[in-house]
Design a protein around this motif. Structure first.
Motif, mmCIF file in Angstrom:
data_model
loop_
_atom_site.group_PDB
_atom_site.id
_atom_site.type_symbol
_atom_site.label_atom_id
_atom_site.label_comp_id
_atom_site.label_asym_id
_atom_site.label_seq_id
_atom_site.Cartn_x
_atom_site.Cartn_y
_atom_site.Cartn_z
ATOM 1 N N VAL A 51 0.965 -26.157 -17.410
ATOM 2 C CA VAL A 51 -0.060 -27.197 -17.337
ATOM 3 C C VAL A 51 -0.088 -27.805 -15.932
ATOM 4 O O VAL A 51 -1.154 -27.963 -15.321
ATOM 5 C CB VAL A 51 0.195 -28.287 -18.401
ATOM 6 N N GLY A 52 1.111 -28.110 -15.418
ATOM 7 C CA GLY A 52 1.202 -28.698 -14.082
ATOM 8 C C GLY A 52 0.591 -27.788 -13.030
ATOM 9 O O GLY A 52 -0.129 -28.240 -12.139
ATOM 10 N N ALA A 53 0.869 -26.483 -13.144
ATOM 11 C CA ALA A 53 0.359 -25.531 -12.154
ATOM 12 C C ALA A 53 -1.158 -25.453 -12.212
ATOM 13 O O ALA A 53 -1.833 -25.491 -11.172
ATOM 14 C CB ALA A 53 0.973 -24.154 -12.408
ATOM 15 N N VAL A 54 -1.702 -25.367 -13.424
ATOM 16 C CA VAL A 54 -3.161 -25.238 -13.564
ATOM 17 C C VAL A 54 -3.865 -26.467 -12.982
ATOM 18 O O VAL A 54 -4.837 -26.346 -12.236
ATOM 19 C CB VAL A 54 -3.546 -25.027 -15.048
ATOM 20 N N VAL A 55 -3.339 -27.660 -13.304
ATOM 21 C CA VAL A 55 -3.972 -28.886 -12.803
ATOM 22 C C VAL A 55 -3.781 -29.007 -11.287
ATOM 23 O O VAL A 55 -4.705 -29.398 -10.565
ATOM 24 C CB VAL A 55 -3.437 -30.136 -13.536
ATOM 25 N N ALA A 56 -2.598 -28.610 -10.798
ATOM 26 C CA ALA A 56 -2.357 -28.675 -9.351
ATOM 27 C C ALA A 56 -3.298 -27.716 -8.616
ATOM 28 O O ALA A 56 -3.804 -28.037 -7.542
ATOM 29 C CB ALA A 56 -0.900 -28.340 -9.041
ATOM 30 N N LEU A 63 -2.036 -35.816 -10.855
ATOM 31 C CA LEU A 63 -2.562 -35.698 -12.213
ATOM 32 C C LEU A 63 -1.805 -34.593 -12.956
ATOM 33 O O LEU A 63 -1.592 -34.665 -14.172
ATOM 34 C CB LEU A 63 -4.065 -35.364 -12.155
ATOM 35 N N ALA A 64 -1.367 -33.566 -12.196
ATOM 36 C CA ALA A 64 -0.632 -32.454 -12.794
ATOM 37 C C ALA A 64 0.614 -32.964 -13.513
ATOM 38 O O ALA A 64 0.953 -32.513 -14.612
ATOM 39 C CB ALA A 64 -0.229 -31.457 -11.715
ATOM 40 N N ILE A 65 1.282 -33.938 -12.884
ATOM 41 C CA ILE A 65 2.509 -34.487 -13.484
ATOM 42 C C ILE A 65 2.194 -35.204 -14.783
ATOM 43 O O ILE A 65 2.848 -35.001 -15.814
ATOM 44 C CB ILE A 65 3.174 -35.452 -12.483
ATOM 45 N N ILE A 66 1.136 -36.019 -14.742
ATOM 46 C CA ILE A 66 0.755 -36.756 -15.951
ATOM 47 C C ILE A 66 0.319 -35.784 -17.044
ATOM 48 O O ILE A 66 0.736 -35.907 -18.201
ATOM 49 C CB ILE A 66 -0.379 -37.755 -15.624
ATOM 50 N N ALA A 67 -0.478 -34.781 -16.651
ATOM 51 C CA ALA A 67 -0.959 -33.812 -17.638
ATOM 52 C C ALA A 67 0.209 -33.054 -18.261
ATOM 53 O O ALA A 67 0.253 -32.849 -19.483
ATOM 54 C CB ALA A 67 -1.936 -32.836 -16.980
ATOM 55 N N ALA A 68 1.183 -32.657 -17.429
ATOM 56 C CA ALA A 68 2.336 -31.929 -17.946
ATOM 57 C C ALA A 68 3.106 -32.784 -18.944
ATOM 58 O O ALA A 68 3.513 -32.308 -20.012
ATOM 59 C CB ALA A 68 3.246 -31.517 -16.796
ATOM 60 N N MET A 69 3.278 -34.061 -18.615
ATOM 61 C CA MET A 69 4.039 -34.938 -19.516
ATOM 62 C C MET A 69 3.287 -35.164 -20.824
ATOM 63 O O MET A 69 3.887 -35.205 -21.897
ATOM 64 C CB MET A 69 4.358 -36.260 -18.818
ATOM 65 N N ALA A 71 1.241 -33.043 -22.182
ATOM 66 C CA ALA A 71 1.403 -31.799 -22.938
ATOM 67 C C ALA A 71 2.770 -31.778 -23.604
ATOM 68 O O ALA A 71 2.907 -31.361 -24.768
ATOM 69 C CB ALA A 71 1.243 -30.594 -22.011
ATOM 70 N N GLY A 72 3.794 -32.251 -22.878
ATOM 71 C CA GLY A 72 5.140 -32.327 -23.440
ATOM 72 C C GLY A 72 5.180 -33.228 -24.659
ATOM 73 O O GLY A 72 5.777 -32.891 -25.684
ATOM 74 N N ILE A 73 4.518 -34.393 -24.561
ATOM 75 C CA ILE A 73 4.485 -35.331 -25.690
ATOM 76 C C ILE A 73 3.858 -34.653 -26.913
ATOM 77 O O ILE A 73 4.357 -34.764 -28.029
ATOM 78 C CB ILE A 73 3.705 -36.608 -25.302
ATOM 79 N N LEU A 74 2.780 -33.936 -26.677
ATOM 80 C CA LEU A 74 2.096 -33.249 -27.775
ATOM 81 C C LEU A 74 3.035 -32.239 -28.441
ATOM 82 O O LEU A 74 3.138 -32.158 -29.663
ATOM 83 C CB LEU A 74 0.843 -32.542 -27.240
ATOM 84 N N SER A 75 3.745 -31.484 -27.590
ATOM 85 C CA SER A 75 4.691 -30.503 -28.108
ATOM 86 C C SER A 75 5.800 -31.187 -28.914
ATOM 87 O O SER A 75 6.162 -30.742 -30.010
ATOM 88 C CB SER A 75 5.267 -29.690 -26.947
ATOM 89 N N GLY A 76 6.314 -32.309 -28.387
ATOM 90 C CA GLY A 76 7.352 -33.066 -29.098
ATOM 91 C C GLY A 76 6.842 -33.598 -30.420
ATOM 92 O O GLY A 76 7.552 -33.630 -31.419
ATOM 93 N N LEU A 77 5.565 -34.011 -30.400
ATOM 94 C CA LEU A 77 4.950 -34.550 -31.617
ATOM 95 C C LEU A 77 4.922 -33.481 -32.706
ATOM 96 O O LEU A 77 5.251 -33.741 -33.865
ATOM 97 C CB LEU A 77 3.529 -35.003 -31.278
ATOM 98 N N SER A 197 10.549 -34.659 -24.821
ATOM 99 C CA SER A 197 9.718 -33.510 -24.464
ATOM 100 C C SER A 197 8.871 -33.791 -23.234
ATOM 101 O O SER A 197 8.612 -32.882 -22.430
ATOM 102 C CB SER A 197 8.799 -33.146 -25.635
ATOM 103 N N ALA A 198 8.454 -35.044 -23.069
ATOM 104 C CA ALA A 198 7.698 -35.403 -21.870
ATOM 105 C C ALA A 198 8.561 -35.160 -20.628
ATOM 106 O O ALA A 198 8.084 -34.633 -19.620
ATOM 107 C CB ALA A 198 7.253 -36.858 -21.940
ATOM 108 N N PHE A 199 9.842 -35.518 -20.708
ATOM 109 C CA PHE A 199 10.745 -35.306 -19.573
ATOM 110 C C PHE A 199 10.976 -33.816 -19.325
ATOM 111 O O PHE A 199 11.012 -33.374 -18.172
ATOM 112 C CB PHE A 199 12.087 -36.010 -19.805
ATOM 113 N N THR A 200 11.149 -33.064 -20.406
ATOM 114 C CA THR A 200 11.356 -31.621 -20.250
ATOM 115 C C THR A 200 10.158 -30.998 -19.535
ATOM 116 O O THR A 200 10.313 -30.190 -18.602
ATOM 117 C CB THR A 200 11.544 -30.963 -21.623
ATOM 118 N N ALA A 201 8.958 -31.381 -19.946
ATOM 119 C CA ALA A 201 7.743 -30.843 -19.338
ATOM 120 C C ALA A 201 7.631 -31.284 -17.874
ATOM 121 O O ALA A 201 7.246 -30.500 -17.002
ATOM 122 C CB ALA A 201 6.521 -31.298 -20.122
#
Lengths: 307, 261
Positions: A51-56, A63-69, A71-77, A197-201
């Motif tokens: 996600v980070g790469a695509v947004v970057a 924004l890539a960092i926020i988007a990645a996090m 996405a991580g939250i969603l995965s954790g959810l 998961s946000a941190f992992t992402a």
């Protein structure tokens, strides 16, 4: 070997150690605090990187960092939903999400198993431009990473002292007590896993931006590597204040990378990284158990002699 | 106050281990009652507590607490109204968290993101000092370092820091050494009296079953087989209770024989 190349090796080890330390801090939250072993870590790390790469690549490194996090939250959810609401064992739900994420990650990278970020701006190139010309210009990656890791640690230390943070810690310590405090342990588990998961992402996103490339295997074995680092950190402080324990987790991660770098210098092949991390995890987790068994083994031996 | 209406619970239904743990049990508890509960092992005393506190849902029947139907309310929501102590002193507190953190969580003050303030800390310190166990000087120590008696007293404080409508005590002094048990029991009495909490207490000690509280019930096979209060209870001796006990057990034997013949 010249002094400068040694210095370069150490610098790279520090950078990689700091990047993976954010995953270690995620496990510090999920494994040490919440007592859940989140096996979706590998996929979630790659998810953050993808996600980070695509947004970057679209020109938005921050924004890539926020988007990645996010996405991580969603995965954790999803992982926590499976284990708290669908009756799926926590290890299994991690593995399931991990498997599904493999497909998701390839889809995110546009049906490709790798992405190149060579021309893209990253948070590191931004920092490089920002401090260009100063004495520390060469260390732009380290500086960026130290700032990010410090923010994560400060967040964790403050958060784990809030009522919600206390409830998350208590959920890992004694879920019955959480319930009798009128708090739903399902809620605390979900929040805890989402933050982890946000941190992992975030960690994955930073690795992608740092090495300017993502491939689908970027996160494979991450959970074991991070666990090994966490357990190395625990050697310095398994009990004690949260802040100290978090810093030790980061130190553990850096030590792991340094030792690995040294091992490479002694001609250990690079592919052994994951094997070594697996051995460290086995030793670190089994050592206390084996230690507790030693008196019994001694007694058995003496008993046999006596016969 | 607490109205239990014909509740039943069967464990492992439709298997060889099927066990009817609560059998159409009804109980009406008045406000301010302190009821002691006795009965043999497996009589359903703890199961009754589990049903009231929501560890599981009953198969049938209703439970009303203070006019609120809690029959299908989840455990953690009921916990706002019901405090509970177990025999095992380890069950009520988080061992790796400090005394202060345990108390703060139990007190439930503030929003999710609030932290323990200095004024909170002083209030908690004053409260824990009432236990007279020196815990006020150990606020920052992990609860795991405390003795069983100290931990049980702390759990009692946590359960009553916001006075619950109902307090369930499941042999909460049985695992403690005699002097700690006596002390925890004394603290229990003073808190329950001072805050006027309605209380149910399971005990194996017939003497304290009669001495404590204002009403005693005896359970057997998921039913209440004897319920006594007032003048009749005052005249009751431990010997009488034992007789009632054997009477019930004897009848049971007769029933079994009838089944076999």
């Amino acid at each position: 070997m010249s002094a400068s190349s040694i210095f370069n090796l150490i610098q790279t080890a520090l950078e990689l150690g700091l990047i993976s330390s954010i995953t270690v801090l995620a496990l510090f939250l999920s494994y040490s605090m919440l007592n859940v072993c989140d096996l979706s870590t590998d996929g979630c790390f790659t998810l953050g990187a993808a996600v980070g790469a695509v947004v970057a690549l679209s020109g938005h490194p921050y924004l890539a960092i926020i988007a990645a996090m996010l996405a991580g939250i969603l995965s954790g959810l999803i992982t926590s939903f499976l284990q708290t609401k669908m009756g799926i064992n926590s290890l299994l739900s991690g593995i399931i999400v991990n498997t599904a994420l493999y497909s998701v990650n390839i889809a995110i990278m546009g049906n490709s198993s790798q992405l190149n970020l060579n021309k893209a701006e990253t948070v590191f190139t931004k920092m490089k431009d920002f401090i260009a010309g100063t004495a520390l210009a060469e260390q732009y990656k380290l500086i960026t990473l130290i700032i990010v890791v410090a923010i994560v640690i400060v967040f964790l230390v403050i958060f784990l002292k809030t009522r919600l943070g206390l409830a998350i810690r208590a959920t890992g310590d004694n879920p019955d007590m959480v319930k009798s405090s009128s708090i739903n342990p399902v809620f605390t588990t979900i929040i805890g896993l989402c933050i982890a998961s946000a941190f992992t992402a975030l960690s994955g996103c930073l690795l992608a931006q740092s090495q300017k490339a993502v491939n689908i295997d970027i996160g494979s074995g991450m959970v074991t590597i991070a666990l090994a680092s966490l357990l190395i950190g625990n050697v310095f402080s398994s009990k004690g204040k949260i802040g100290i324990r978090a810093v030790c987790a980061v130190v553990g991660s850096v030590i792991f990378r340094l030792v690995y770098t040294v091992a490479l210098r002694f001609n250990m092949p690079a592919f052994m990284l994951k094997f070594v991390s697996a051995v460290i995890v086995v030793i670190a987790i089994s050592a206390p158990y084996i230690k507790s068994q030693i008196p019994m083994i001694k007694r058995k031996l003496l008993h046999r002699k006596g016969e | 106050m607490l109205k239990i209406n014909n509740i039943s619970k069967t464990f492992n239904p439709h298997t060889v281990n099927e066990h009817l743990a609560l059998d159409k049990l009804s109980l009406d508890v008045k406000d301010g009652d302190f009821i002691t509960i006795i009965g043999a092992n497996g009589a359903g005393k703890s199961t009754l507590f589990n049903a009231i506190s929501g560890s599981f849902f009953t198969d049938e029947g209703t439970i009303l607490l203070d006019g609120i139907d809690i029959t299908l309310m989840s455990e953690h929501k009921r916990a706002k109204m019901i405090g509970r102590l177990f025999q095992d002193p380890m069950r009520g507190s988080a061992p790796n968290m400090s005394v202060e953190e345990n108390l703060a969580l139990a007190s439930g003050k503030g929003g999710w993101l609030s932290r323990i303030s200095n004024s909170d800390r002083n209030i908690l310190k004053d409260k824990i000092a009432l236990l007279d166990m020196g815990l006020e000087n150990r606020l920052n120590q992990p609860v795991g370092l405390l003795s069983g008696g100290q931990r049980q007293a702390l759990t009692l404080m946590m359960a009553t820091i916001n006075p619950p409508k109902l307090l369930l005590l499941d042999e909460h002094t049985a695992a403690l050494d005699p002097s700690a048990a006596e002390k925890v029991l004394a603290i229990t009495k003073s808190i329950v009296e001072e805050k006027r909490i309605t209380c149910l207490m399971i005990t194996h000690n017939m003497q304290s079953a009669l001495e404590l509280g204002n009403r005693t019930i005896m359970m057997n096979r998921g039913k209440i087989i004897y319920d006594v209060e007032g003048e009749e209870r005052k005249r009751l001796t431990v010997r009488d209770l034992l007789e009632k006990f054997h009477e019930a057990a004897g009848k049971e034997l007769d029933n079994d024989r009838m089944l076999l013949s």
